[in-house]
Design a protein around this motif. Sequence first.
Motif, PDB file in Angstrom:
ATOM      1  N   SER A   1       0.840  -1.188   0.000  1.00  0.00           N
ATOM      2  CA  SER A   1       0.000   0.000   0.000  1.00  0.00           C
ATOM      3  C   SER A   1       0.876   1.238   0.000  1.00  0.00           C
ATOM      4  O   SER A   1       1.985   1.238   0.519  1.00  0.00           O
TER       5      SER A   1
ATOM      6  N   THR B   1      -5.930  16.359  -3.283  1.00  0.00           N
ATOM      7  CA  THR B   1      -5.343  15.276  -2.482  1.00  0.00           C
ATOM      8  C   THR B   1      -6.295  14.085  -2.393  1.00  0.00           C
ATOM      9  O   THR B   1      -5.883  12.925  -2.500  1.00  0.00           O
ATOM     10  N   TYR B   2      -7.582  14.359  -2.221  1.00  0.00           N
ATOM     11  CA  TYR B   2      -8.576  13.279  -2.154  1.00  0.00           C
ATOM     12  C   TYR B   2      -8.634  12.510  -3.478  1.00  0.00           C
ATOM     13  O   TYR B   2      -8.676  11.273  -3.496  1.00  0.00           O
ATOM     14  N   LEU B   3      -8.612  13.256  -4.592  1.00  0.00           N
ATOM     15  CA  LEU B   3      -8.661  12.590  -5.898  1.00  0.00           C
ATOM     16  C   LEU B   3      -7.407  11.763  -6.141  1.00  0.00           C
ATOM     17  O   LEU B   3      -7.470  10.669  -6.715  1.00  0.00           O
TER      18      LEU B   3
ATOM     19  N   ALA C   1      -5.606  10.296  -3.830  1.00  0.00           N
ATOM     20  CA  ALA C   1      -5.754   9.080  -3.028  1.00  0.00           C
ATOM     21  C   ALA C   1      -6.767   8.129  -3.659  1.00  0.00           C
ATOM     22  O   ALA C   1      -6.575   6.908  -3.665  1.00  0.00           O
ATOM     23  N   ARG C   2      -7.830   8.689  -4.211  1.00  0.00           N
ATOM     24  CA  ARG C   2      -8.894   7.868  -4.794  1.00  0.00           C
ATOM     25  C   ARG C   2      -8.404   7.099  -6.020  1.00  0.00           C
ATOM     26  O   ARG C   2      -8.641   5.887  -6.151  1.00  0.00           O
ATOM     27  N   PHE C   3      -7.695   7.784  -6.906  1.00  0.00           N
ATOM     28  CA  PHE C   3      -7.320   7.161  -8.172  1.00  0.00           C
ATOM     29  C   PHE C   3      -6.022   6.372  -8.091  1.00  0.00           C
ATOM     30  O   PHE C   3      -5.722   5.592  -8.991  1.00  0.00           O
ATOM     31  N   THR C   4      -5.220   6.576  -7.037  1.00  0.00           N
ATOM     32  CA  THR C   4      -4.002   5.782  -6.877  1.00  0.00           C
ATOM     33  C   THR C   4      -4.156   4.729  -5.793  1.00  0.00           C
ATOM     34  O   THR C   4      -3.220   3.984  -5.513  1.00  0.00           O
ATOM     35  N   ARG C   5      -5.337   4.691  -5.156  1.00  0.00           N
ATOM     36  CA  ARG C   5      -5.616   3.756  -4.069  1.00  0.00           C
ATOM     37  C   ARG C   5      -4.623   3.914  -2.929  1.00  0.00           C
ATOM     38  O   ARG C   5      -4.268   2.967  -2.220  1.00  0.00           O
TER      39      ARG C   5
ATOM     40  N   GLU D   1      -3.414   5.487   0.783  1.00  0.00           N
ATOM     41  CA  GLU D   1      -4.054   5.695   2.069  1.00  0.00           C
ATOM     42  C   GLU D   1      -3.341   6.821   2.805  1.00  0.00           C
ATOM     43  O   GLU D   1      -2.154   7.069   2.592  1.00  0.00           O
TER      44      GLU D   1
ATOM     45  N   TRP E   1      -8.347  12.863   7.667  1.00  0.00           N
ATOM     46  CA  TRP E   1      -8.768  13.837   6.660  1.00  0.00           C
ATOM     47  C   TRP E   1      -9.121  15.171   7.317  1.00  0.00           C
ATOM     48  O   TRP E   1      -9.030  16.228   6.674  1.00  0.00           O
TER      49      TRP E   1
END
Length: 439
Positions: free
Chosen positions: A11, A333-335, A337-341, A343, A350
């Motif tokens: 991860s 930053t959220y995007l 994390a979302r698209f690269t998986r 954490e 957050w």
Amino acid sequence: MASPPTRTGPSRRLFSRGSWPEARFLADVLRTETVGGGLLLLGAVVALVWANSPWGDSYAALGRWVPWPGGAALHLDLNLAKWAADGLLAIFFFVVGLELKREFVAGDLRDPRRAALPVVAALGGMLLPALFYVGVALAAGGEGLRGWAIPTATDIAFALAVLAVISSHLPQGLRAFLLTLAVVDDLFAITIIAVFYTAEFHPLPLLLALAPIALFGLLVQRRKTWWWALIPLAVLAWTLVHASGVHATVAGVLLGFTVPVLRSRGSGPGLAEHLEHRWRPVSAGFAVPVFAFFAAGVSLRDADLGAVLTDPIVLGIAAGLVLGKAIGIFGSTYLLARFTRAELDEDISWADLAGVALLAGIGFTVSLLIGELAFGVGSAEDERVKIAVLAGSVTAAVLASVVLIRRNRVYRRIAEQETRDADGDGVPDVYQQRPGREA
């Protein structure tokens, strides 16, 4: 505190802890910038009080005073306010240049995986404020569009000063993110100033400036730190860049880029870190506070506050700093994390990121500088820019404080764990007992 979910396979963590040497360097930078932020705030408050006092005319006269009126031939017949903006801020940007090169060669930005987060966050934190400003300006008929870049900058000294007041236990990974974000932010701001706010361009002086910059670089590459040679070369480079029409602070960045980061033999800090250690206190403790003193003194004695607060320039800047910065940094930053998986690091939530994203809406030094370049020093628009930057920065600081103070208890508990040194070797155990984590 966010807890990592159980999952198989490797991860990737955002805001993961850096190395112990990097942490020590970061702590030194934070201490200097925090003190500098306090002095910056003091300079701004003194300017505001003086400008709105019965002696406000003397404040304006001081800024307009030209100490060397015979320098017109070299474009050096500048008043004190311009010397602060063009001259003293060159020291600030020299330190920025050193910092940028160090980050790209030996810091977090040398690793593309670690660099992706602050770069993406900085881009989001500059794009959204600009869009907010442009949207407000277009809704008002296009008034003040030239100031689109004003709310895109983050004042790291001011932000760290606020952070030091409201909490001293922010996780190191998040503090490092704020500092690296501001460094990348400065790089984009320098590019914007050079490309979009150069009114008149004279290529010959700029070409001539390459000679003293190259000689400066040759000396520092050979570790020749003769002040009697380096300072005159730096002043000559600054003079020629100023005469070219490009903002003279760019000379400071170019000079900083020439300094080597790594030692040619052996270990330990290189010349860039040495010069940064020498000049950062001058920048944070003198150059930036003096600029703030001359730039922040806006008089409200005869102002129609109702008209000012509904002015599109004021609304665009305030919306960009308060909303654009927070949404841009948090959202990007959220995007990511979302698209690269990826954490979040286990010590960070957050909510912490939301507080820092709001804190990045404190725009002061570079925002005021861009305002002066966009509308001209002393213009009616420039006065509105000062009001908007001050109002937006104060609002962002208050909102960030509300969020981060609530997290203070969590920060304190994490800090107690990080500083534990059971074996007494001088290195916190947290840097020795986390196998599998990024170094």
